[in-house]
Design a protein around this motif. Structure first.
Motif, PDB file in Angstrom:
ATOM      1  N   THR A 151      -5.481   5.543   3.010  1.00 31.55           N
ATOM      2  CA  THR A 151      -6.321   4.410   3.399  1.00 31.55           C
ATOM      3  C   THR A 151      -6.135   3.175   2.527  1.00 31.55           C
ATOM      4  O   THR A 151      -6.635   2.112   2.863  1.00 31.55           O
ATOM      5  N   GLY A 152      -5.462   3.318   1.392  1.00 28.96           N
ATOM      6  CA  GLY A 152      -5.363   2.210   0.448  1.00 28.96           C
ATOM      7  C   GLY A 152      -6.558   2.120  -0.475  1.00 28.96           C
ATOM      8  O   GLY A 152      -6.653   1.209  -1.305  1.00 28.96           O
ATOM      9  N   ALA A 153      -7.511   3.059  -0.366  1.00 33.27           N
ATOM     10  CA  ALA A 153      -8.669   3.098  -1.259  1.00 33.27           C
ATOM     11  C   ALA A 153      -8.218   3.488  -2.664  1.00 33.27           C
ATOM     12  O   ALA A 153      -7.114   4.019  -2.842  1.00 33.27           O
TER      13      ALA A 153
ATOM     14  N   ASP B  69      -5.928   6.488  -3.360  1.00 32.00           N
ATOM     15  CA  ASP B  69      -5.173   6.802  -2.143  1.00 32.00           C
ATOM     16  C   ASP B  69      -3.833   6.088  -2.133  1.00 32.00           C
ATOM     17  O   ASP B  69      -3.639   5.073  -2.813  1.00 32.00           O
ATOM     18  N   GLY B  70      -2.929   6.604  -1.318  1.00 32.81           N
ATOM     19  CA  GLY B  70      -1.709   5.885  -1.003  1.00 32.81           C
ATOM     20  C   GLY B  70      -1.927   5.061   0.253  1.00 32.81           C
ATOM     21  O   GLY B  70      -3.060   4.763   0.631  1.00 32.81           O
ATOM     22  N   VAL B  71      -0.824   4.716   0.914  1.00 35.00           N
ATOM     23  CA  VAL B  71      -0.894   3.965   2.167  1.00 35.00           C
ATOM     24  C   VAL B  71       0.021   4.618   3.190  1.00 35.00           C
ATOM     25  O   VAL B  71       0.853   5.463   2.858  1.00 35.00           O
ATOM     26  N   CYS B  72      -0.123   4.205   4.445  1.00 36.48           N
ATOM     27  CA  CYS B  72       0.613   4.831   5.542  1.00 36.48           C
ATOM     28  C   CYS B  72       2.125   4.629   5.445  1.00 36.48           C
ATOM     29  O   CYS B  72       2.887   5.346   6.099  1.00 36.48           O
ATOM     30  N   THR B  73       2.563   3.627   4.668  1.00 35.18           N
ATOM     31  CA  THR B  73       4.003   3.393   4.543  1.00 35.18           C
ATOM     32  C   THR B  73       4.689   4.485   3.740  1.00 35.18           C
ATOM     33  O   THR B  73       5.907   4.474   3.611  1.00 35.18           O
ATOM     34  N   GLN B  74       3.925   5.436   3.214  1.00 30.89           N
ATOM     35  CA  GLN B  74       4.546   6.598   2.607  1.00 30.89           C
ATOM     36  C   GLN B  74       5.222   7.464   3.669  1.00 30.89           C
ATOM     37  O   GLN B  74       6.099   8.250   3.356  1.00 30.89           O
ATOM     38  N   CYS B  75       4.776   7.320   4.911  1.00 29.97           N
ATOM     39  CA  CYS B  75       5.367   8.074   6.024  1.00 29.97           C
ATOM     40  C   CYS B  75       6.007   7.169   7.069  1.00 29.97           C
ATOM     41  O   CYS B  75       6.822   7.628   7.857  1.00 29.97           O
ATOM     42  N   HIS B  76       5.606   5.900   7.103  1.00 37.36           N
ATOM     43  CA  HIS B  76       6.108   4.959   8.094  1.00 37.36           C
ATOM     44  C   HIS B  76       6.818   3.815   7.380  1.00 37.36           C
ATOM     45  O   HIS B  76       6.384   3.370   6.326  1.00 37.36           O
TER      46      HIS B  76
ATOM     47  N   THR C  93     -18.330   1.063   0.606  1.00 36.40           N
ATOM     48  CA  THR C  93     -17.131   0.416   1.148  1.00 36.40           C
ATOM     49  C   THR C  93     -16.384   1.390   2.046  1.00 36.40           C
ATOM     50  O   THR C  93     -16.033   2.491   1.615  1.00 36.40           O
ATOM     51  N   PHE C  94     -16.162   0.980   3.279  1.00 36.84           N
ATOM     52  CA  PHE C  94     -15.360   1.761   4.218  1.00 36.84           C
ATOM     53  C   PHE C  94     -13.916   1.237   4.125  1.00 36.84           C
ATOM     54  O   PHE C  94     -13.646   0.092   4.493  1.00 36.84           O
ATOM     55  N   TYR C  95     -13.031   2.068   3.611  1.00 43.79           N
ATOM     56  CA  TYR C  95     -11.619   1.722   3.501  1.00 43.79           C
ATOM     57  C   TYR C  95     -10.915   2.230   4.758  1.00 43.79           C
ATOM     58  O   TYR C  95     -10.934   3.421   5.063  1.00 43.79           O
ATOM     59  N   LEU C  96     -10.297   1.301   5.496  1.00 46.14           N
ATOM     60  CA  LEU C  96      -9.698   1.622   6.786  1.00 46.14           C
ATOM     61  C   LEU C  96      -8.219   1.263   6.797  1.00 46.14           C
ATOM     62  O   LEU C  96      -7.836   0.169   6.370  1.00 46.14           O
ATOM     63  N   ALA C  97      -7.401   2.179   7.266  1.00 46.12           N
ATOM     64  CA  ALA C  97      -5.990   1.900   7.510  1.00 46.12           C
ATOM     65  C   ALA C  97      -5.693   2.183   8.975  1.00 46.12           C
ATOM     66  O   ALA C  97      -6.127   3.205   9.522  1.00 46.12           O
ATOM     67  N   THR C  98      -4.987   1.256   9.632  1.00 48.23           N
ATOM     68  CA  THR C  98      -4.610   1.452  11.030  1.00 48.23           C
ATOM     69  C   THR C  98      -3.093   1.383  11.174  1.00 48.23           C
ATOM     70  O   THR C  98      -2.408   0.770  10.358  1.00 48.23           O
ATOM     71  N   ASN C  99      -2.603   2.020  12.206  1.00 49.90           N
ATOM     72  CA  ASN C  99      -1.172   2.036  12.500  1.00 49.90           C
ATOM     73  C   ASN C  99      -0.965   1.587  13.941  1.00 49.90           C
ATOM     74  O   ASN C  99      -1.376   2.276  14.878  1.00 49.90           O
ATOM     75  N   GLN C 100      -0.380   0.426  14.116  1.00 50.78           N
ATOM     76  CA  GLN C 100      -0.037  -0.089  15.439  1.00 50.78           C
ATOM     77  C   GLN C 100       1.429   0.273  15.669  1.00 50.78           C
ATOM     78  O   GLN C 100       2.329  -0.375  15.141  1.00 50.78           O
TER      79      GLN C 100
ATOM     80  N   THR D 129      -4.390  -2.503   6.319  1.00 47.75           N
ATOM     81  CA  THR D 129      -5.517  -1.934   5.581  1.00 47.75           C
ATOM     82  C   THR D 129      -6.614  -2.987   5.430  1.00 47.75           C
ATOM     83  O   THR D 129      -6.345  -4.183   5.378  1.00 47.75           O
ATOM     84  N   SER D 130      -7.854  -2.529   5.345  1.00 46.43           N
ATOM     85  CA  SER D 130      -8.991  -3.438   5.205  1.00 46.43           C
ATOM     86  C   SER D 130     -10.140  -2.717   4.527  1.00 46.43           C
ATOM     87  O   SER D 130     -10.194  -1.485   4.486  1.00 46.43           O
ATOM     88  N   GLN D 131     -11.065  -3.501   3.979  1.00 50.28           N
ATOM     89  CA  GLN D 131     -12.270  -2.983   3.334  1.00 50.28           C
ATOM     90  C   GLN D 131     -13.492  -3.589   4.006  1.00 50.28           C
ATOM     91  O   GLN D 131     -13.539  -4.805   4.236  1.00 50.28           O
ATOM     92  N   HIS D 132     -14.478  -2.750   4.308  1.00 43.64           N
ATOM     93  CA  HIS D 132     -15.679  -3.194   5.013  1.00 43.64           C
ATOM     94  C   HIS D 132     -16.888  -2.723   4.214  1.00 43.64           C
ATOM     95  O   HIS D 132     -17.139  -1.519   4.107  1.00 43.64           O
ATOM     96  N   VAL D 133     -17.624  -3.684   3.654  1.00 39.66           N
ATOM     97  CA  VAL D 133     -18.705  -3.385   2.714  1.00 39.66           C
ATOM     98  C   VAL D 133     -20.059  -3.463   3.407  1.00 39.66           C
ATOM     99  O   VAL D 133     -20.371  -4.460   4.070  1.00 39.66           O
ATOM    100  N   PHE D 134     -20.866  -2.418   3.238  1.00 36.62           N
ATOM    101  CA  PHE D 134     -22.231  -2.391   3.760  1.00 36.62           C
ATOM    102  C   PHE D 134     -23.174  -2.111   2.596  1.00 36.62           C
ATOM    103  O   PHE D 134     -23.014  -1.130   1.869  1.00 36.62           O
ATOM    104  N   GLY D 135     -24.152  -2.990   2.416  1.00 36.60           N
ATOM    105  CA  GLY D 135     -25.092  -2.846   1.319  1.00 36.60           C
ATOM    106  C   GLY D 135     -26.261  -1.959   1.683  1.00 36.60           C
ATOM    107  O   GLY D 135     -26.542  -1.713   2.859  1.00 36.60           O
TER     108      GLY D 135
END
Length: 291
Positions: free
Chosen positions: A49-51, A54-61, A168-175, A189-195
């Protein structure tokens, strides 16, 4: 003479054997790569997720990681109504979506508290398209094979039993380009913060903000008056409760600070809620963006 012929024959045979082995190895690697990519269609292997940690999806893509701001979206809803803060021990519907009509996609998401440990728990509500996985001792949600045809996925998240500050919701997407290989996919990758609602009530006195929008530079100008030191995060949420822009602005010291952040050009004109946090102390202001 006979011995020479035998020697030459052995050398030739060895060459053929080496040639065959090399081709076979190349084919094995090719098949492994294809099989591994097919396996990942059934979901992320976890920890991509990049958190922190964490690593990132480019480890496989193949390719490079791009910002998911304005493309990746995370919406928390309670009773059908989007929210920008969570209450303790409350179950929310989470919607992860991608701003695309692409025919094959994937995602992985993890929720962490400020200490980078797991915040809350997941419940799968659509077992056909999503599942939980665990990596690094942290539970996450990812797509299943049937879910790769979607651009939006839903599941539930139950908030922590106590106030842990910002989650913080750490999100990774693959298009993907649907080529049955790891080439040409776009990772964001993106981060979405909710208090925490409780946290906002407890610490709002520690932070005051004035926020204005400057159309010429498409930027938010933020004036902070903070009683504490810490990292500054900005999270822009539309009126439907969707997090549409997140950015870390570095660290500030106690006192007054002037900051500026350039928004994505894709962000439309309208009214937005801008959340600014310093070391888990959050304030929220309504800002009109006019382009």
């Amino acid at each position: 003479m006979t011995k020479n012929y035998v020697y030459i024959g052995l050398v030739a045979a060895s060459g053929l054997l080496l040639s065959f082995s090399g081709n076979q190895s190349a084919q094995t690697v090719k098949n492994f790569s294809k099989d591994f990519h097919s396996f990942n269609q059934a979901g992320s292997p976890g920890g991509r997720t990049g958190a922190p940690g964490d690593g990132v999806c480019t480890q496989c893509h193949s390719g490079t990681v791009q910002s998911g701001s304005g493309f990746n979206n995370v919406t928390l809803s309670l009773g059908g109504n989007p929210v920008t803060e969570y209450e303790t021990s409350t179950t929310y519907q989470v919607q992860v979506s991608m701003a695309t009509t692409n025919i094959k996609n994937g995602f992985e998401i993890v929720a962490l508290n400020p200490n980078n440990t797991v915040a809350g728990t997941w419940t799968i509500t659509d077992a056909t398209h999503t599942k939980t996985i665990t990596s690094g001792g942290k539970s996450r949600v990812t797509h299943k094979l049937a879910g790769t045809s979607l651009t939006s996925w839903t599941f539930n998240w139950t908030s922590p039993a106590t106030n842990v500050g910002n989650v913080t919701f750490y999100l990774a997407t693959n298009q993907t380009n649907n080529s049955s290989s790891d080439d040409g996919d776009v990772i964001r990758t993106s981060q979405h913060v909710f208090g925490s609602q409780a946290g906002i009530k407890e610490v709002s006195a520690n932070l005051e903000t004035q926020i204005g929008y400057q159309a010429a530079t498409n930027s938010l100008n933020i004036h902070l008056n903070s009683k504490i030191d810490g990292s500054v995060f900005v999270n822009v949420v539309d009126l439907s409760g969707k997090s549409v822009f997140t950015e870390k602005l570095g660290n500030v010291s106690a006192g007054e600070s002037a900051l500026s952040v350039r928004l994505d050009n894709e962000l439309n004109s309208g009214i937005y809620m801008v959340n600014v946090s310093v070391d888990n102390n959050m304030t929220m202001k309504k800002v009109f963006i006019s382009k």
